[in-house]
Write a protein that holds these residues in place. Sequence first.
Motif, PDB file in Angstrom:
ATOM      1  N   ASP A 213       0.882  -1.168   0.000  1.00 42.89           N
ATOM      2  CA  ASP A 213       0.000   0.000   0.000  1.00 42.89           C
ATOM      3  C   ASP A 213       0.922   1.221   0.000  1.00 42.89           C
ATOM      4  O   ASP A 213       2.145   1.072  -0.111  1.00 42.89           O
ATOM      5  N   THR A 214       0.339   2.414   0.117  1.00 42.36           N
ATOM      6  CA  THR A 214       1.172   3.613   0.221  1.00 42.36           C
ATOM      7  C   THR A 214       0.646   4.487   1.348  1.00 42.36           C
ATOM      8  O   THR A 214      -0.531   4.434   1.687  1.00 42.36           O
ATOM      9  N   ASP A 215       1.527   5.290   1.915  1.00 46.53           N
ATOM     10  CA  ASP A 215       1.083   6.194   2.980  1.00 46.53           C
ATOM     11  C   ASP A 215       0.600   7.514   2.368  1.00 46.53           C
ATOM     12  O   ASP A 215       0.503   7.638   1.140  1.00 46.53           O
ATOM     13  N   ALA A 216       0.303   8.498   3.228  1.00 49.25           N
ATOM     14  CA  ALA A 216      -0.299   9.748   2.753  1.00 49.25           C
ATOM     15  C   ALA A 216       0.629  10.530   1.833  1.00 49.25           C
ATOM     16  O   ALA A 216       0.179  11.373   1.053  1.00 49.25           O
ATOM     17  N   SER A 217       1.949  10.244   1.904  1.00 55.09           N
ATOM     18  CA  SER A 217       2.869  10.975   1.029  1.00 55.09           C
ATOM     19  C   SER A 217       3.272  10.139  -0.177  1.00 55.09           C
ATOM     20  O   SER A 217       4.157  10.524  -0.931  1.00 55.09           O
ATOM     21  N   ALA A 219       4.679   7.191  -0.058  1.00 58.62           N
ATOM     22  CA  ALA A 219       5.769   6.256   0.251  1.00 58.62           C
ATOM     23  C   ALA A 219       5.184   4.861   0.462  1.00 58.62           C
ATOM     24  O   ALA A 219       4.031   4.724   0.877  1.00 58.62           O
ATOM     25  N   PRO A 220       5.982   3.814   0.159  1.00 58.53           N
ATOM     26  CA  PRO A 220       5.454   2.459   0.327  1.00 58.53           C
ATOM     27  C   PRO A 220       5.067   2.177   1.775  1.00 58.53           C
ATOM     28  O   PRO A 220       5.769   2.583   2.705  1.00 58.53           O
ATOM     29  N   LEU A 221       3.924   1.513   1.925  1.00 55.16           N
ATOM     30  CA  LEU A 221       3.465   1.084   3.243  1.00 55.16           C
ATOM     31  C   LEU A 221       3.102  -0.392   3.078  1.00 55.16           C
ATOM     32  O   LEU A 221       2.179  -0.730   2.340  1.00 55.16           O
TER      33      LEU A 221
ATOM     34  N   TRP B  30       7.899   8.429   9.990  1.00 54.72           N
ATOM     35  CA  TRP B  30       9.301   8.816   9.782  1.00 54.72           C
ATOM     36  C   TRP B  30       9.460   9.876   8.710  1.00 54.72           C
ATOM     37  O   TRP B  30      10.358  10.713   8.772  1.00 54.72           O
ATOM     38  N   ASN B  31       8.544   9.839   7.703  1.00 54.59           N
ATOM     39  CA  ASN B  31       8.699  10.763   6.582  1.00 54.59           C
ATOM     40  C   ASN B  31       7.786  11.976   6.718  1.00 54.59           C
ATOM     41  O   ASN B  31       7.584  12.718   5.776  1.00 54.59           O
ATOM     42  N   SER B  33       4.658  12.079   6.925  1.00 56.37           N
ATOM     43  CA  SER B  33       3.338  11.955   6.284  1.00 56.37           C
ATOM     44  C   SER B  33       2.256  11.894   7.362  1.00 56.37           C
ATOM     45  O   SER B  33       2.528  11.591   8.523  1.00 56.37           O
ATOM     46  N   ASP B  34       1.012  12.147   6.937  1.00 54.00           N
ATOM     47  CA  ASP B  34      -0.112  12.185   7.871  1.00 54.00           C
ATOM     48  C   ASP B  34      -0.304  10.814   8.519  1.00 54.00           C
ATOM     49  O   ASP B  34      -0.629   9.845   7.830  1.00 54.00           O
ATOM     50  N   ARG B  37      -3.459   8.279   7.931  1.00 52.64           N
ATOM     51  CA  ARG B  37      -3.490   7.295   6.843  1.00 52.64           C
ATOM     52  C   ARG B  37      -2.910   5.952   7.321  1.00 52.64           C
ATOM     53  O   ARG B  37      -3.380   4.880   6.956  1.00 52.64           O
ATOM     54  N   ARG B  38      -1.883   6.015   8.156  1.00 49.37           N
ATOM     55  CA  ARG B  38      -1.258   4.799   8.678  1.00 49.37           C
ATOM     56  C   ARG B  38      -2.129   4.164   9.762  1.00 49.37           C
ATOM     57  O   ARG B  38      -2.268   2.940   9.816  1.00 49.37           O
TER      58      ARG B  38
END
Lengths: 293, 258
Positions: A213-217, A219-221, B30-31, B33-34, B37-38
């Motif tokens: 999946d990917t995160d909000a930016s 990047a791979p999740l 870490w980056n 990001s919001d 979402r995680r």
Amino acid sequence: MLASTLPPRAGIGLKPQHFRDVLETRPDVGFFEVHAENYMVAGGPFHHFLGRVREFYPLSLHGVGLNIGGADSLDEAHLARLAQLIERYEPASFSEHLAWSSHGDVFYNDLLPIAYDRATLDRVCRHIDIVQERLGRTMLLENPSTYVEFSSSSMSEAAFLTEVARRTGCGLLLDINNVHVSCVNHGRDAVSYIASLPLDAVGELHLAGFTRDTDASGAPLLIDSHDAPVDAVVWGLFAGVVSRLGALPTLLEWDNNIPALPALLAEARRAENLMVVGDNCRSEPARGLEYVP
Amino acid sequence: MTAQLMPVPIRMAPSLLDPMLAVPEDLRAWNGSDPARRLAVHRNNVLSSLIDALADTFPVAQELVGEAFFRALCASFVRAKPPRTPVLAQYGAEFPDFVAGFPPAASVPYLADVARLEWMRVWAYHAADAAPVGSAALESLFTCDEALGSMPLTLHPSVCAFSSAFAAVAIWSAHQGIGDLADIDIHASDCALVLRQGLEVVVLPAAAETIAFVESLQRGERLDAAIAAATALAADFDLVALLAALLRRDAVSALGPS
């Protein structure tokens, strides 16, 4: 008591849809693993088949609901159910997760993240002491797959696990897929993460598949979904670990989208082949963790 | 600075089943990001894994209303009645009653009863083991000197008595390929015994007096009270035939003088 007396071979999860196949074909695997909570039922087919399978194979009992990372005290009724299962099936290993899954009487059916701080460390160690005392055996603690971190954490996950193992004497269940998932999700290096763990304490390895999946930016999740074959990167990390530590009890974990038994056995064979290679490497001068296919 | 924060479960648990609640304040990525979402990975794991567990237990209920409606119904149930135990085999006992009180499902009046039948099947599957008595026990019952009415009779722990004001058994059976849905009068009341014979759970269509008999025994009443309960519904209630049928299904774990 040793944390694990599982044989240093590959094992697979025992799934209800494979009960009859397993008993009829008696596949050549080192052990079977079950989720403890699935067998916390009064009677019926689950106990019938687990009892039969246990006649022919060592068993790894893997808990998903003990809530070791929880804020509440451990559930005495749950510990009693675990003790009963352990007495009945005499598993070669009992393992649980560095995670929480219940709070305030609600069970969330997920392995949820904890902050790596002093207060949590004390609580986790207290819980593991209670478990080991109550069950009369040493347990294995599994490193988690995580998606978020906490700014309140004051130490790394590896430092946290190292301290838990040192204080409680528990062993580690090194889930190599979780290492890869968490390291990708938090921009860390998997090889250095593994190298910073107390590897002498590792009593079992887990291998599994993940979903991308990917995160909000963007990047791979990676999601620890246990519904796919083991990824090439995870096989590589595994080869590195067994070339350093030698063959270890290794579970191929599938919990969703479960394929027919032969597909699980093929992954188990692949793990055993890599363990043979690893053992051979080990007799040569010490090597790093880097895997060279 | 952050040492005073409460443990993570206290701060995170409420937001897992309520997406309107804010994300715990110290979550981070870490980056940069919001983190919401995680966190959504966990929110989805919790809700979808519990809905999947309900879908495994209530497959015919799902077929009756379709997957989309069923999953929305389950999501409401999970939020209202999340599991209180990590033993998920016990999760769903309250689902049939929840369905009965769920207004959007009112147009499928038999849905709750079909769900209740499906719950009994799961319950019977995992119920305690007990050795059945052989059919010879039937003869000893009628040749002994003790009064029949005071004779102990224990049913197998898996036995459940099911009754519905709708044709819930016929509807469930049609979804197993037994009988034709088109022939069913949904307002014809239906009864069944659900029990585990060996390793298989069976659903046996039954008469109302059989249900009355079994329910009386399960309340701990004596055999004569159970016979009276059955005879009140059917004057021609045939005890011997019923006992013979129960014995054939391994549904009796104690019978006659011990």
